[in-house]
Design a protein around this motif. Structure first.
Motif, mmCIF file in Angstrom:
data_model
loop_
_atom_site.group_PDB
_atom_site.id
_atom_site.type_symbol
_atom_site.label_atom_id
_atom_site.label_comp_id
_atom_site.label_asym_id
_atom_site.label_seq_id
_atom_site.Cartn_x
_atom_site.Cartn_y
_atom_site.Cartn_z
ATOM 1 N N MET A 103 -10.487 71.281 -26.381
ATOM 2 C CA MET A 103 -11.570 70.339 -26.682
ATOM 3 C C MET A 103 -11.261 69.503 -27.925
ATOM 4 N N SER A 104 -10.308 70.020 -28.748
ATOM 5 C CA SER A 104 -10.069 69.378 -30.040
ATOM 6 C C SER A 104 -9.527 67.943 -29.905
ATOM 7 N N ASP A 105 -8.893 67.647 -28.755
ATOM 8 C CA ASP A 105 -8.341 66.295 -28.638
ATOM 9 C C ASP A 105 -9.314 65.304 -27.977
ATOM 10 N N ILE A 106 -10.575 65.688 -27.856
ATOM 11 C CA ILE A 106 -11.543 64.770 -27.240
ATOM 12 C C ILE A 106 -12.048 63.769 -28.289
ATOM 13 N N ASP A 107 -12.127 62.506 -27.872
ATOM 14 C CA ASP A 107 -12.725 61.488 -28.743
ATOM 15 C C ASP A 107 -14.236 61.491 -28.453
ATOM 16 N N PHE A 108 -15.018 62.149 -29.319
ATOM 17 C CA PHE A 108 -16.447 62.344 -29.033
ATOM 18 C C PHE A 108 -17.251 61.046 -29.143
ATOM 19 N N THR A 109 -16.745 60.126 -29.957
ATOM 20 C CA THR A 109 -17.453 58.840 -30.057
ATOM 21 C C THR A 109 -17.342 58.114 -28.718
ATOM 22 N N ARG A 110 -16.149 58.121 -28.171
ATOM 23 C CA ARG A 110 -15.909 57.484 -26.874
ATOM 24 C C ARG A 110 -16.702 58.218 -25.776
ATOM 25 N N LEU A 111 -16.701 59.547 -25.864
ATOM 26 C CA LEU A 111 -17.412 60.337 -24.853
ATOM 27 C C LEU A 111 -18.914 60.009 -24.875
ATOM 28 N N ALA A 112 -19.467 59.865 -26.095
ATOM 29 C CA ALA A 112 -20.902 59.554 -26.196
ATOM 30 C C ALA A 112 -21.191 58.208 -25.523
ATOM 31 N N GLU A 113 -20.308 57.252 -25.724
ATOM 32 C CA GLU A 113 -20.508 55.931 -25.086
ATOM 33 C C GLU A 113 -20.420 56.054 -23.568
ATOM 34 N N ARG A 128 -33.934 66.526 -12.764
ATOM 35 C CA ARG A 128 -33.030 67.666 -13.011
ATOM 36 C C ARG A 128 -31.709 67.465 -12.242
ATOM 37 N N LYS A 129 -31.811 66.980 -11.030
ATOM 38 C CA LYS A 129 -30.605 66.756 -10.212
ATOM 39 C C LYS A 129 -29.692 65.703 -10.863
ATOM 40 N N ARG A 130 -30.307 64.637 -11.357
ATOM 41 C CA ARG A 130 -29.502 63.583 -11.999
ATOM 42 C C ARG A 130 -28.872 64.099 -13.293
ATOM 43 N N LEU A 131 -29.599 64.939 -14.023
ATOM 44 C CA LEU A 131 -29.036 65.500 -15.270
ATOM 45 C C LEU A 131 -27.846 66.407 -14.934
ATOM 46 N N GLN A 132 -27.992 67.135 -13.844
ATOM 47 C CA GLN A 132 -26.902 68.004 -13.388
ATOM 48 C C GLN A 132 -25.670 67.161 -13.040
ATOM 49 N N GLN A 133 -25.907 66.036 -12.369
ATOM 50 C CA GLN A 133 -24.793 65.137 -12.021
ATOM 51 C C GLN A 133 -24.136 64.581 -13.292
ATOM 52 N N LEU A 134 -24.964 64.301 -14.286
ATOM 53 C CA LEU A 134 -24.426 63.796 -15.558
ATOM 54 C C LEU A 134 -23.533 64.870 -16.196
ATOM 55 N N ALA A 135 -24.004 66.110 -16.167
ATOM 56 C CA ALA A 135 -23.224 67.212 -16.745
ATOM 57 C C ALA A 135 -21.889 67.362 -16.021
ATOM 58 N N GLU A 136 -21.921 67.228 -14.701
ATOM 59 C CA GLU A 136 -20.669 67.372 -13.934
ATOM 60 C C GLU A 136 -19.681 66.259 -14.272
ATOM 61 N N LYS A 137 -20.200 65.090 -14.499
ATOM 62 C CA LYS A 137 -19.369 63.943 -14.887
ATOM 63 C C LYS A 137 -18.731 64.239 -16.265
ATOM 64 N N ILE A 138 -19.525 64.772 -17.181
ATOM 65 C CA ILE A 138 -18.993 65.081 -18.521
ATOM 66 C C ILE A 138 -17.888 66.141 -18.399
ATOM 67 N N GLN A 141 -15.848 66.648 -16.053
ATOM 68 C CA GLN A 141 -14.571 66.088 -15.563
ATOM 69 C C GLN A 141 -13.706 65.595 -16.724
ATOM 70 N N VAL A 142 -14.349 65.152 -17.806
ATOM 71 C CA VAL A 142 -13.601 64.616 -18.945
ATOM 72 C C VAL A 142 -13.408 65.678 -20.034
ATOM 73 N N ALA A 143 -14.490 66.397 -20.327
ATOM 74 C CA ALA A 143 -14.448 67.322 -21.470
ATOM 75 C C ALA A 143 -14.024 68.737 -21.074
ATOM 76 N N GLY A 144 -13.906 68.993 -19.795
ATOM 77 C CA GLY A 144 -13.626 70.355 -19.339
ATOM 78 C C GLY A 144 -14.900 71.181 -19.403
ATOM 79 N N LYS A 145 -14.772 72.494 -19.158
ATOM 80 C CA LYS A 145 -15.976 73.355 -19.142
ATOM 81 C C LYS A 145 -16.671 73.275 -20.496
ATOM 82 N N PHE A 146 -17.975 73.073 -20.478
ATOM 83 C CA PHE A 146 -18.732 73.068 -21.736
ATOM 84 C C PHE A 146 -20.106 73.695 -21.487
ATOM 85 N N GLY A 147 -20.776 74.046 -22.568
ATOM 86 C CA GLY A 147 -22.076 74.691 -22.413
ATOM 87 C C GLY A 147 -23.169 73.644 -22.280
#
Ligand code: B12
Ligand code: SF4
Length: 350
Positions: free
Chosen positions: A1-11, A114-124, A126-132
């Motif tokens: 996770m350390s190599d993730i650009d969180f500013t870019r991820l937030a955008e 809730r379904k759309r939030l779940q889809q958002l989490a799945e999208k994240i 794909q980029v950030a790997g498994k997260f809580g």
């Protein structure tokens, strides 16, 4: 996770969220200490009435990290639900028709968001790997408006609604709790100024002061949350409002910026935006269950539904149709319904 650009991820999260149908997304940390005291005093004053769940889990409510261990950020979203641009009181002036609050005219929003939030989490993922993460909308001990205000999605108005300068207040809130160290957004300024229109218009004087609602007096609480007899002092003021109340939003000048939704789920069903009270009152229990499947209305059950409509019929014009519809409620198996029907019939005696 350390190599993730969180500013870019937030955008990216904000872009993905928009594509999933959320009008706006903002990120906040989990420090709700500023709101802690306000919640405690609200509960201490018993303004939550019979909503026992509001009296419980308040440590967790004020600390997302206690509700979901590991949470350090909350991704807050809002989704518009208005179907009409005009904020008109006209349906409230048609005493023989039912006023069902706007949020409840279509399908229940919980599942969709809730379904759309779940889809958002799945999208994240794909980029950030498994997260809580955990998605919330309305149901859990989460201080949604406080989090949304902190994140900059809007400000909490005197009517306690989250208001947004570009969209008013006809939107739902949802959250994704997460352990990702995303950059946080800034709150926005407040824009109620000296206006008190919402507090003045409230039919039951439910606002005890700015930003403080005594739910026990709120028509939304009385018609949706209360499972017992509705105190007589509020019955006439309820008019034709049979499920929820919108007055404090209809009057708000910021709602001239209402944005319309194009979600099919929020389209009115069964003419819930234009229907006679007598029709609704005469639904059998199985009709009630069929027609409110997938709707927030179903949760109050048949007896409370008829209780609410009986009051509105008591406030309706005295026509033969109204009286004969009401009489069908005199042999209801529910003592509560019978008592409300008797009250309603008395309103038509003079
Ligand atoms: C319980 C509840 C109710 C109760 C109590 C409402 C209330 N005002 O507390 C009842 C049944 C009455 C209700 C009614 C409605 N609700 Co409701 N409800 C909730 C629920 C589950 C909890 C709210 C809560 O925590 N209340 C406790 C009080 C103390 O908290 P609060 O109002 O959020 O207040 C904080 C701030 O106001 C703050 N504060 C901020 N600034 C200031 C300044 C001062 C001076 C003070 C003293 C306090 C203060 O103090 C509080 C504590 O931190 C939330 C979902 C959730 N989990 O958050 C939905 C929620 C608030 N409801 C919602 C909706 C849509 C409605 C209705 C419009 C439905 C309807 N048409 O009938 C009405 C609106 C009535 C109103 N004006 O609030 C939406 C609101 C969306 C938005 N744009 O704000 C929510 C967020 C659900 C969702 N996920 O979309 N609701
Ligand atoms: S009606 Fe006026 S006081 Fe009430 S929320 Fe809107 S701007 Fe604020």
């Amino acid at each position: 996770m350390s190599d993730i650009d969180f500013t870019r991820l937030a955008e990216d999260i904000k872009d993905w969220s928009k594509n999933l149908g959320f009008q706006e997304t903002a990120i906040t940390d989990v420090d709700l200490s500023e709101y802690d005291q306000q919640l405690r005093s609200w509960i201490g004053n018993k303004y939550h009435g019979d909503m026992d769940y509001m009296g419980r889990n308040n440590e967790k409510r004020c600390d997302p990290g206690q509700l979901v261990p590991g949470t350090i950020r909350v991704i807050c979203v809002r989704m518009d639900y208005a179907m009409e641009k005009e904020n008109s009181f006209s349906l409230l002036q048609e005493p023989n028709k039912a006023y069902i609050s706007r949020y409840a005219r279509g399908r229940d929003y919980h599942k969709l968001i809730r379904k759309r939030l779940q889809q958002l989490a799945e999208k994240i993922e794909q980029v950030a790997g498994k997260f809580g993460y955990r998605a919330f909308v309305d149901s859990a001990p989460v201080l949604e408006r406080a989090l949304a205000e902190k994140s900059g999605l809007g400000w909490i108005g005197k009517n306690t609604m989250l208001l947004n300068k570009e969209a008013g207040s006809w939107f739902f809130l949802g959250e994704l709790f997460t352990d990702l160290p995303l950059p946080v957004d800034e709150p926005v300024s407040h824009h109620c100024g000296s206006c008190t229109a919402c507090m003045d218009v409230c039919p039951t004087n439910a606002f005890v002061e700015s930003n403080v609602l005594d739910a026990r007096r709120c028509i939304s609480y009385l018609t949706i949350e209360l499972r017992e007899s509705i105190p007589e002092e509020f019955r006439i003021a309820m008019g034709n409002r049979v499920f929820g109340c919108d007055d404090c939003q209809l009057i708000c000048p910021w709602n001239k910026f209402t944005q319309l939704t194009d979600e099919d789920d929020f389209k009115p069903r069964h003419n819930f935006n234009d229907i006679e009270l007598t029709k609704l009152f005469l639904w059998s229990e199985s009709e009630f269950l069929n027609r409110t499947a997938g709707s927030a209305i179903r949760r109050i059950g048949y007896a409370c539904w008829r209780r609410n409509i009986a009051i509105a019929l008591g406030n309706a014009e005295s026509t033969g149709e109204v009286i004969s519809a009401l009489r069908t409620g005199l042999d209801s198996p529910s003592a509560m319904v019978r008592e409300h029907v008797e009250w309603a019939l008395r309103q038509h005696q003079d």
